[in-house]
Write an enzyme that holds these catalytic residues in place. Structure first.
Site, short mmCIF file in Angstrom:
data_model
loop_
_atom_site.label_atom_id
_atom_site.label_comp_id
_atom_site.label_asym_id
_atom_site.label_seq_id
_atom_site.Cartn_x
_atom_site.Cartn_y
_atom_site.Cartn_z
NE ARG A 347 -5.23 -1.45 5.19
CZ ARG A 347 -6.50 -1.77 4.95
NH1 ARG A 347 -7.17 -2.47 5.86
NH2 ARG A 347 -7.11 -1.39 3.84
CD GLU A 362 -5.31 2.79 -2.88
OE1 GLU A 362 -4.21 3.32 -3.17
OE2 GLU A 362 -6.06 3.26 -2.01
CG PHE A 368 -3.44 7.26 -1.12
CD1 PHE A 368 -3.57 8.05 0.00
CD2 PHE A 368 -3.51 7.84 -2.37
CE1 PHE A 368 -3.77 9.42 -0.11
CE2 PHE A 368 -3.72 9.22 -2.50
CZ PHE A 368 -3.84 10.01 -1.36
CD GLU A 369 -3.98 -0.18 2.20
OE1 GLU A 369 -3.65 -0.36 3.38
OE2 GLU A 369 -5.16 -0.19 1.80
CD GLN A 370 1.94 0.64 -5.72
OE1 GLN A 370 2.02 -0.26 -6.54
NE2 GLN A 370 2.40 1.87 -5.96
#
Length: 543
Positions: A347, A362, A368-370
């Protein structure tokens, strides 16, 4: 016997657990919020170490999305029972405030390279778990520190013991707190050993800062009572503020085939008058010996030695080699690189057309999701560079080169755009702004660049000085020119990591990142990444 210069694992490699199986030595170290989880290095001579695997690679084993900075994988313990490897670890979900959420797990493998099993959940009573295989009784024992949130400000309530049933995959029988710790306080990091009829309990005390130490206690019965070493602590830099190796603690021991004993431990090498450990907590080694009184002593201790005799001779030039990373689908991402938190790397990045392609997610600093892929800083001075192809449409899309410690401390040279779509270079920073995590925006005037074409981005660190530079590749002139002022690189350190004492545990990284706050998943493409060590007066890792 040849001497080597500590540390043996430079850069962020904390909480070492060492193991010998036949002629092979392995060290497992903490990775905290960086994925995949746990670093395992291999050696045959205690001098030359190679990173060979990170075993926690699947969502079922480790999912750290939402874990705060310096949480995640704490203090893994690597052991072998004669048949297979056991890896014990904590995935810390919260560490600040009144409580700590600390689920502990065990995974196993027949070979060090894996495949590693699905995790067995063990308990959540504390952290720094280890597993002791008692060859004389055939039992396995699980030990960890326990956390009592009522005991403020000191919630470290001792070391707890319980039997582990490997066939049932669970703890069985009575549990007991076998060691309360000493006046050094903050007892953690337990390891059990058996020798000459004694059970030995090695622990870490004093916190992870400049009071850190290794404590040893022993008992004839595994349940205790445990008596403390007469020269406690057995290893510490607390009374040697000028020693090259500081913050020494959290140790583990191993025997060589010819009967010598060595202790590995974490350490830090502070620089600047502010005593900042930019390279984080590293792994060092000390020769030890057993006295006639059946107590273990560190040779020339308790202050750790910078130079130590080991069986092998290290190739020092390997440490100074330039690393130029190219991207090939068949090879995948080089093992030097990690990313933050997510077990779903597809991702955030892919390798395609010989480029590393980051998918904008992000903002940098997200828990969370970078999309951030980076390698450890392992030298006090170095150069890094990359070439980026990125076409942002506005100020909410940005990608580039970053020197990163955590969400509170980073420097970031980005390719972004003005609100009208004009592309520009902008430096972002969250320099020492804990607890707010504010961006200091902008640190320098943005530099307008053409809307098309690749850009070379670079940074140079010389001790505590960081300078960004760039070049427009499409113009045919790749000579770098500086952008922005000189920044204080020393803030990328545990001491400035956004927490009070004993709260920041990782180390500085350098890498590439991409964010798309519009949610359109805009992709940034990177041709290569170069990390070039530079010998500099501030580098204390000279031969």
């Amino acid at each position: 016997m040849p001497q080597l210069l500590n540390p043996i694992l430079p850069g962020f490699n904390a909480d070492p657990s060492i193991l010998r199986v036949g002629e092979d030595y392995y060290i497992a170290t903490s990775t905290f919020e960086w994925f995949p989880g746990v670093q395992i290095h291999h050696s045959t001579d205690l001098a030359n170490w190679t990173l060979i695997t990170r075993p926690l690679t699947r969502k079922s084993q480790l999912d750290m999305r939402g874990n705060p900075d310096s949480c995640g994988v704490w203090a893994p313990c690597l052991t072998h029972d004669g048949e297979k490897f056991y890896l014990v670890y904590t995935d810390v979900k919260r560490k600040d405030g009144s409580f700590k959420d600390t689920p502990n797990y065990i995974v196993t493998a027949e070979k060090i390279e894996g495949p590693w099993s699905e995790p067995y959940y063990v308990n959540s009573s504390g952290f720094d778990p280890s597993l002791f295989h008692d060859e004389e009784t055939g039992k396995k024992w699980f030990v960890n520190m326990i956390q009592d949130h009522r005991r403020r400000p000191r919630a470290f309530a001792g070391i707890r013991l319980q039997e582990w049933d490997a066939k049932e995959g669970k703890l069985v029988g009575p549990m007991k707190t076998i060691f309360k710790g000493t006046e050094l306080d903050l007892v953690e990091g337990p390891h059990l050993y058996r020798r000459n009829g004694w059970y030995y309990l090695l622990t870490a005390e004093g916190g992870t800062g400049y009071d850190h130490a290794v404590t040893l206690a022993r008992s004839r019965d595994i349940w205790g009572p445990y008596e403390v070493h007469p020269q406690n602590p057995v290893l510490s830099s607390v009374n040697a503020p000028l020693a090259a190796l500081q913050r020494a603690g959290h140790g583990d021991i191993v025997d060589t085939p010819d009967g010598k004993t060595y202790m590995v431990h974490l350490t830090g090498r502070p620089v600047t008058q502010a005593r900042r450990c930019v390279l984080g907590r590293e792994t060092a080694i000390q020769e030890a010996y057993w006295g006639e009184d059946d107590w273990l002593y560190v040779k020339n201790g308790p202050v750790p030695s910078l130079r130590v005799e080991v069986p092998g001779t290290r190739d020092e030039e390997v440490y100074w080699e330039e690393k130029r990373y190219t991207f090939d689908t068949s090879r995948g991402l080089d093992i030097d690189f990690q990313w933050l938190r997510t077990p779903e790397p597809e991702r955030i990045f892919k390798i395609e057309d010989h480029k590393l392609q980051l998918v904008g997610r992000e903002a940098i600093g997200s828990w969370f999701e970078q999309a951030l892929v980076a390698r450890r800083q392992t030298h006090f001075s170095y150069d890094a560079e990359t070439v980026i192809d990125f076409s942002p449409t506005d100020e909410r899309e940005f990608a580039g080169l970053t020197a990163y410690y955590c969400r509170y401390n980073f420097f970031y040279l980005t390719v972004t755009a003005h609100a009208d779509g004009q592309r520009e270079l902008l430096i972002l920073s969250s320099e020492a702004s804990w607890p707010e995590g504010r961006l200091k925006f902008p640190l320098a005037e943005p530099v307008q660049i053409p809307n098309e074409g690749k850009v070379k981005l670079a940074l140079s660190i010389r001790g505590n000085r960081l300078q960004f530079s760039y070049a427009l590749v499409a113009k045919g002139n790749e000579d770098l020119k500086p952008i922005g002022p000189v920044y204080d690189a020393s803030i990328l350190s545990d001491e400035c990591g956004g927490h009070q004492a004993h709260g920041s545990f990782t180390g500085a990284f350098v890498g590439v990142a991409c964010s798309d706050l519009n949610g359109t998943e805009r992709v940034a493409k990177f041709d290569y990444f170069t990390y070039r060590p530079v010998r500099h007066e501030s580098d204390r890792y000279e031969v």
